[in-house]
Design a protein around this motif. Structure first.
Motif, PDB file in Angstrom:
ATOM      1  N   GLY A  21      42.293  79.152  12.212  1.00  0.00           N
ATOM      2  CA  GLY A  21      42.827  79.652  13.088  1.00  0.00           C
ATOM      3  C   GLY A  21      42.995  78.386  13.768  1.00  0.00           C
ATOM      4  N   TRP A  22      42.944  76.645  12.917  1.00  0.00           N
ATOM      5  CA  TRP A  22      43.451  75.706  13.859  1.00  0.00           C
ATOM      6  C   TRP A  22      44.961  74.877  14.027  1.00  0.00           C
ATOM      7  N   LYS A  23      45.344  76.354  13.362  1.00  0.00           N
ATOM      8  CA  LYS A  23      46.930  75.854  13.180  1.00  0.00           C
ATOM      9  C   LYS A  23      47.516  75.247  14.362  1.00  0.00           C
ATOM     10  N   ASP A  24      47.982  76.414  15.447  1.00  0.00           N
ATOM     11  CA  ASP A  24      48.414  75.743  16.309  1.00  0.00           C
ATOM     12  C   ASP A  24      47.802  74.434  17.161  1.00  0.00           C
ATOM     13  N   LEU A  25      46.614  74.287  17.105  1.00  0.00           N
ATOM     14  CA  LEU A  25      45.989  72.702  17.494  1.00  0.00           C
ATOM     15  C   LEU A  25      46.953  71.694  16.783  1.00  0.00           C
ATOM     16  N   LEU A  26      46.556  71.644  15.225  1.00  0.00           N
ATOM     17  CA  LEU A  26      47.317  70.557  13.800  1.00  0.00           C
ATOM     18  C   LEU A  26      48.448  70.482  14.057  1.00  0.00           C
ATOM     19  N   ARG A  28      51.509  72.584  15.958  1.00  0.00           N
ATOM     20  CA  ARG A  28      51.615  73.443  17.426  1.00  0.00           C
ATOM     21  C   ARG A  28      53.418  73.835  17.040  1.00  0.00           C
ATOM     22  N   GLY A  29      53.904  74.378  16.825  1.00  0.00           N
ATOM     23  CA  GLY A  29      55.414  74.774  16.951  1.00  0.00           C
ATOM     24  C   GLY A  29      56.477  74.971  15.559  1.00  0.00           C
ATOM     25  N   LEU A 124      50.686  53.922  15.432  1.00  0.00           N
ATOM     26  CA  LEU A 124      52.454  53.821  15.789  1.00  0.00           C
ATOM     27  C   LEU A 124      52.685  55.049  15.798  1.00  0.00           C
ATOM     28  N   VAL A 125      52.745  56.288  14.806  1.00  0.00           N
ATOM     29  CA  VAL A 125      54.173  57.409  15.068  1.00  0.00           C
ATOM     30  C   VAL A 125      53.809  58.141  16.501  1.00  0.00           C
ATOM     31  N   SER A 126      51.972  58.689  16.656  1.00  0.00           N
ATOM     32  CA  SER A 126      51.801  59.031  17.386  1.00  0.00           C
ATOM     33  C   SER A 126      51.562  58.942  19.354  1.00  0.00           C
ATOM     34  N   GLY A 127      52.031  57.072  19.558  1.00  0.00           N
ATOM     35  CA  GLY A 127      52.860  56.366  20.405  1.00  0.00           C
ATOM     36  C   GLY A 127      54.294  57.212  20.406  1.00  0.00           C
ATOM     37  N   LEU A 128      55.142  56.887  19.184  1.00  0.00           N
ATOM     38  CA  LEU A 128      56.666  57.324  19.541  1.00  0.00           C
ATOM     39  C   LEU A 128      56.480  58.746  19.867  1.00  0.00           C
ATOM     40  N   THR A 129      56.040  59.613  19.519  1.00  0.00           N
ATOM     41  CA  THR A 129      56.456  60.829  18.965  1.00  0.00           C
ATOM     42  C   THR A 129      54.842  62.170  19.718  1.00  0.00           C
ATOM     43  N   ARG A 130      54.793  62.542  20.221  1.00  0.00           N
ATOM     44  CA  ARG A 130      54.207  64.027  20.575  1.00  0.00           C
ATOM     45  C   ARG A 130      53.682  65.640  19.266  1.00  0.00           C
ATOM     46  N   LEU A 131      55.163  65.854  19.351  1.00  0.00           N
ATOM     47  CA  LEU A 131      55.770  66.572  17.639  1.00  0.00           C
ATOM     48  C   LEU A 131      55.694  66.367  16.264  1.00  0.00           C
ATOM     49  N   PRO A 132      54.006  67.419  16.834  1.00  0.00           N
ATOM     50  CA  PRO A 132      53.985  67.356  14.550  1.00  0.00           C
ATOM     51  C   PRO A 132      54.687  67.123  13.862  1.00  0.00           C
ATOM     52  N   ALA A 133      56.703  68.339  14.172  1.00  0.00           N
ATOM     53  CA  ALA A 133      57.558  68.003  12.914  1.00  0.00           C
ATOM     54  C   ALA A 133      57.784  67.080  13.159  1.00  0.00           C
ATOM     55  N   ILE A 180      45.168  63.006  13.927  1.00  0.00           N
ATOM     56  CA  ILE A 180      44.439  62.674  14.339  1.00  0.00           C
ATOM     57  C   ILE A 180      44.982  61.456  15.930  1.00  0.00           C
ATOM     58  N   CYS A 181      45.227  60.836  15.344  1.00  0.00           N
ATOM     59  CA  CYS A 181      45.136  59.467  16.643  1.00  0.00           C
ATOM     60  C   CYS A 181      46.567  60.704  18.015  1.00  0.00           C
ATOM     61  N   SER A 182      47.240  61.120  17.227  1.00  0.00           N
ATOM     62  CA  SER A 182      47.783  61.992  18.301  1.00  0.00           C
ATOM     63  C   SER A 182      46.638  63.050  19.269  1.00  0.00           C
ATOM     64  N   LEU A 183      45.914  63.582  18.453  1.00  0.00           N
ATOM     65  CA  LEU A 183      45.223  64.727  18.800  1.00  0.00           C
ATOM     66  C   LEU A 183      44.083  63.591  20.053  1.00  0.00           C
TER      67      LEU A 183
END
Length: 212
Positions: A21-26, A28-29, A124-133, A180-183
């Motif tokens: 059940g962690w899909k929406d957190l990891l 989302r979208g 770096l990626v987590s700072g550039l965008t927050r969308l997982p896709a 992990i960095c994004s979360l």
């Protein structure tokens, strides 16, 4: 650990997390059907490779290229698409630079070179965008470009190979570090907002009490 084992381990962990059940957190979208299709395609594609003049390419590269195209297709506006491509190109240059030089600077290494590179790219990626896709697409572009740069630079010393177990390990590890960095970043921002709200609310109450 032999190349390929890490990516397999991380895929198994990912499936367990999604089933729990962690899909929406990891991620989302991203729908469950898309995730299932990606895993099936990845498992099948990694079993095959394409032999070209001067080298070989594992077909997992085709899966990542389709992922990138789909993300770019669904992105809103050409400016955002250019942003994704530019971010990927930047990440590719940085990753290639680290592949070539990180062993010369031991102070940069935290645990292992692979973890250190994945952690830096993930941050770096987590700072550039927050969308997982979009993060997945940016990481894919970056690592593909870095491997292409490296393969071209060393083509005279070794046969050109792209997408094989070591690359797969790097891709999965970098994706994990990115999420992990994004979360952690999202949690830190939420904690800061709550703290600011708590402080401002306290000041407002104190001001109201003084006026009475």
């Amino acid at each position: 650990m032999n190349p390929g084992y890490l990516s397999l381990l991380l895929m198994v962990v990912t499936l367990i997390l999604f089933a729990s059940g962690w899909k929406d957190l990891l991620v989302r979208g991203i729908t469950s059907k898309v995730i299932l299709l990606f895993f099936i395609s990845w498992f099948i594609a990694t079993k095959f490779s394409l032999t070209l003049k001067g080298g070989k390419i594992n077909l997992c590269i085709a899966v990542l290229c389709i992922l990138i195209i789909c993300v770019l297709w669904r992105a809103h506006g050409w400016l955002y698409r250019i942003h994704i491509l530019s971010a990927g190109a930047l990440l590719g240059s940085i990753y290639f630079f680290m592949l070539e030089t990180i062993h010369l600077v031991p102070a940069w290494i935290m645990g292992s070179t692979e973890i250190s590179m994945a952690l830096l790219i993930g941050a770096l990626v987590s700072g550039l965008t927050r969308l997982p896709a979009v993060q997945l697409a940016s990481v894919s572009i970056g690592l593909l470009l870095a491997e292409l740069y490296r393969g071209y630079m060393h083509r005279d010393f070794a046969g050109f190979q792209l997408g094989f177990p070591l690359f797969q390990d790097r891709w999965w590890l970098t994706v994990y570090m990115t999420r992990i960095c994004s979360l952690l970043l999202a949690s830190a921002m939420f904690a800061c907002k709550k703290s600011v709200h708590w402080v401002t609310d306290g000041i407002r109450r104190m001001s109201g009490g003084d006026s009475e």
